[in-house]
Design an enzyme around this catalytic site. Structure first.
Site, PDB file in Angstrom:
ATOM      1  N   GLY A 228       0.819  -1.200   0.000  1.00 31.42           N
ATOM      2  CA  GLY A 228       0.000   0.000   0.000  1.00 31.42           C
ATOM      3  C   GLY A 228       0.851   1.247   0.000  1.00 31.42           C
ATOM      4  O   GLY A 228       2.056   1.195   0.252  1.00 31.42           O
ATOM      5  N   PRO A 230       2.477   4.895   1.185  1.00 33.66           N
ATOM      6  CA  PRO A 230       2.991   5.290   2.507  1.00 33.66           C
ATOM      7  C   PRO A 230       1.903   5.937   3.354  1.00 33.66           C
ATOM      8  O   PRO A 230       1.049   6.673   2.849  1.00 33.66           O
ATOM      9  CB  PRO A 230       4.111   6.296   2.173  1.00 33.66           C
ATOM     10  N   GLY A 233      -0.918   2.715   7.170  1.00 39.06           N
ATOM     11  CA  GLY A 233      -1.054   1.978   8.420  1.00 39.06           C
ATOM     12  C   GLY A 233      -0.570   0.547   8.375  1.00 39.06           C
ATOM     13  O   GLY A 233      -1.038  -0.287   9.164  1.00 39.06           O
ATOM     14  N   GLU A 451      -9.085  33.263 -10.142  1.00 38.42           N
ATOM     15  CA  GLU A 451      -9.814  32.289  -9.322  1.00 38.42           C
ATOM     16  C   GLU A 451     -11.311  32.329  -9.611  1.00 38.42           C
ATOM     17  O   GLU A 451     -11.991  31.296  -9.536  1.00 38.42           O
ATOM     18  CB  GLU A 451      -9.551  32.550  -7.839  1.00 38.42           C
ATOM     19  N   HIS A 454     -11.891  29.996 -12.537  1.00 38.70           N
ATOM     20  CA  HIS A 454     -11.949  28.597 -12.118  1.00 38.70           C
ATOM     21  C   HIS A 454     -13.315  28.268 -11.518  1.00 38.70           C
ATOM     22  O   HIS A 454     -13.926  27.235 -11.843  1.00 38.70           O
ATOM     23  CB  HIS A 454     -10.861  28.316 -11.077  1.00 38.70           C
ATOM     24  N   ASP A 526      -1.534  25.381 -13.539  1.00 39.70           N
ATOM     25  CA  ASP A 526      -2.728  24.866 -14.208  1.00 39.70           C
ATOM     26  C   ASP A 526      -2.374  24.218 -15.537  1.00 39.70           C
ATOM     27  O   ASP A 526      -2.897  23.146 -15.882  1.00 39.70           O
ATOM     28  CB  ASP A 526      -3.721  26.011 -14.442  1.00 39.70           C
TER      29      ASP A 526
END
Length: 650
Positions: A228, A230, A233, A451, A454, A526
């Site tokens: 899995g 990092p 768990g 922004e 976006h 972007d």
């Protein structure tokens, strides 16, 4: 400028029920030797040296010159004298002090005897000692050499102990053996991961009760490999196994086998399995097994023979021990593609358990675990926080809760509020808020326009994720951010979703072109993200009509959009002509996304300018404000959904 579009990764996790009661603990080991014992010999030698040195410098008392001796005789201060045949005098004064002197025998008779009798001095004569003249000087010369040799011997022994029990202990395993005292971590402390805990729990149950499986002819697995990303768990699950198991648990890292001495790694592997056999049934846990189990090469120059010998010994031990001996190997890695195929085959690691990133439900459960012992305000909704953290691992969520607690203390609060968690999320994703990074007025307006582009494009695209927050406050390298939160966990991305994602990525640059007539450097991040997504659409997902349904995905490619697979630029399984076609198709998709975003914002120019003004004034707004602005200034096509770009004919 960053548009925070975090795409979730699939995460599966399950839990196992706790096993039966553990066996009574074994008696404690014998007490260790006190720490002062190694220092006893050096202290004794130093004290002896100081004592002999003081006696060599002052063997019998105060040394007087012959003239001073005569003066004390004339003054009647001398009580007794002892004169040897070499003219050496040892005496005592009437006040009790002792003294020594030497008579000048070369001058002949001096009348000293009459002078001593006149002063009533008690006179005795003795012969000179044959050993006293050379024992003292010899001790002064030899004693430092003896002390120096003893010091070297003691230092060598101490250095040998640091090498894990001396030269004979270099090849000993450095495993941490857990038998009687077990960690407090249990399976209940690991949120989610139900299937993983069930698989590992079956291994523990097999070691406890092998007769239950022998009834139906089942044999337990020899090895379980946890794979899995990092922070998911894997080591925590191993600690839970050590806490739940009623059998000895031997824990070691893969790097502990690697040593500069040839053959040491293989020796440590043998010693590790010997220790496990002595304590069978037992569990061996090897963390970061890729450090020792990396794929072996063929005939090549510069190979690491020591690492390969260690791996060969590990393969022989896993395949060589008796299956009825009750030894199970548990290993963890986040690089399964680097492991040798011989290590992954059945008979060595029979089970491969994936420990992926948590989904939304599991993130809420993990947040509940990390929130233990912390005071949360009533406005904190763990499900909302879990929805706002797609792609976060268990370690990321622990860091998020801790950052929120630090933010609450910094603000002078005693409880963690929803705002603290929101600010902590921005800190983790975007970096520290730069309050001292003041923008120029024209820069502030340009960031607001960027922004706003976006946010509006995300609200206008049908399959785009909803907008949660828009801000122009600088954080880390970003001058502003538009955050989108997915409504549900996505495991499959359609072409329409990817096309809308590209359009949202280029919404900021499109807003600059609509309002200012030119672009800026603020769209660099972007453009890079959009190019990567478009490249994977063409190269990996077969979504280009010109290239056709052909995929060139590299082995072990990442599951997140917008990230290049490792080593993609080093090895390309296609020709230069195909690469040129991929570049042309990638440029076409990005260009079409920019044209689509520009057309949307031109149709909604009043909404774009009003949203930019609100953002300049308030600095931070949420997604509901964006929807309100679109309702007040609907544009030329308020109701019809915006279609994606047309696909060119193949």
């Amino acid at each position: 400028m960053i548009t925070a579009v975090r795409l979730p990764r699939r995460h599966a996790s399950r839990s196992a029920k706790p096993g039966p009661p553990r066996e009574p603990p074994k008696p404690p080991a014998a007490p260790r030797a006190p720490g002062w014992r190694p220092w006893l010999l050096p202290v004794i030698l130093v004290a002896l040296f100081v004592l002999l040195l003081s006696r060599a410098h002052n063997p019998a008392g105060t040394s007087l010159t012959y003239s001073a001796f005569l003066g004390k005789v004339d003054a009647g201060q001398v009580k007794t004298v002892d004169i040897d045949d070499k003219g050496g005098v040892d005496g005592q004064l009437k006040d009790g002090r002792k003294f020594t002197t030497q008579l000048p025998t070369a001058l002949g008779p001096t009348g000293l005897a009459q002078q001593l009798r006149a002063k009533n001095v008690d006179i005795t004569a003795s012969g000179s000692s044959t050993g006293g003249s050379w024992v003292g000087p010899l001790a002064v010369v030899l004693l430092p050499l003896v002390l120096l040799g003893a010091l070297f011997l003691w230092t060598g022994r101490q250095a040998a102990r640091t090498l894990t029990g001396g030269l004979s202990g270099i090849g000993r395993s450095r495993a941490k053996i857990i038998e009687a005292e077990r960690p407090t971590t249990r399976f209940d402390d690991v949120a989610g991961y139900e299937g993983v805990k069930q698989e590992i729990g079956e291994v523990v149950d097999f070691l406890r009760h092998p007769e239950r499986y022998a009834v139906v002819g089942a044999t337990g697995p020899r090895g379980v490999l946890m794979v899995g990303p990092p922070g998911t768990g894997k080591t925590l699950l191993a600690r839970a196994v050590a806490g739940e198991a009623a059998v000895p648990f031997l824990s070691v890292t893969g790097s502990a086998f690697v040593e500069m001495f040839v053959g040491v790694g293989a020796s440590r592997v043998r010693d590790l399995f010997d220790e496990a056999r002595k304590r069978a049934p037992s569990i061996i846990f090897i963390d970061e097994i890729d450090a020792v189990g990396s794929r072996r090469g063929g005939i090549r120059l510069g190979g690491n023979d020591e690492r390969e010998q260690t791996l060969n010994q590990l393969l022989a031990e896993m395949d060589g021990f008796d299956q009825s001996s009750g030894i199970v190997v548990l290993a963890a890695t986040n690089r399964p593609e680097a492991l040798d195929p011989a290590l992954l085959r059945p008979g060595r690691f029979d089970r491969h358990v994936t420990v992926p990133l948590p989904n939304q439900t599991e993130r809420a459960a993990i947040l509940a675990v990390h929130a233990r012992g912390k005071k949360l305000a009533p406005d904190v909704d763990r499900s909302v926080v879990a929805r706002a953290t797609p792609g976060f691992s268990g370690a990321d969520l622990a860091n998020l809760v801790n950052e929120a607690a630090i933010h609450a203390v910094r603000a002078g609060n005693t409880v963690i509020s929803a705002r603290d968690l929101d600010d902590a999320r921005d800190r983790v994703l975007l970096g520290r808020r730069e309050s001292s990074n003041a923008l120029l007025p024209e820069e502030r307006h340009a960031v607001a326009v960027h922004e706003s582009g976006h946010a509006l494009v995300a609200a206008l695209c049908e399959q785009a994720d909803p907008v949660a927050k828009v801000t122009i406050l600088p954080s880390g390298p970003a001058l502003g951010a538009t955050e989108q939160l997915p409504e549900a966990e996505r495991h499959l991305y359609t072409e329409g979703y990817l096309t809308d994602l590209l359009t949202v990525r280029l919404g900021g640059r499109a807003a600059e072109l609509v309002v200012f007539g030119e672009g800026s450097t603020g769209a660099a991040d972007d453009l890079a993200g959009a190019t990567q997504i478009a490249g994977r659409m063409v190269r990996d997902f077969g979504l280009s009509p010109s290239l056709g349904p052909i995929g060139y995905a590299a082995p072990g490619a990442l599951h997140r959009l917008g990230e290049e697979p490792a080593g993609e630029t080093l090895h390309r399984p296609y020709s230069e002509r195909t690469q040129r076609l991929i570049d042309e198709e990638t440029a076409r998709l990005v260009r079409q996304a920019e044209q689509r975003a520009t057309a949307l914002l031109r149709d909604h120019r009043p909404a774009l300018e009003h949203l930019a003004d609100l953002l300049t004034t308030r600095e931070t707004i949420d997604g509901t404000v964006v929807q309100d602005v679109l309702r007040r200034w609907p544009g030329t096509t308020p109701e019809a959904p915006v279609p994606g770009p047309e696909r060119p004919p193949p």
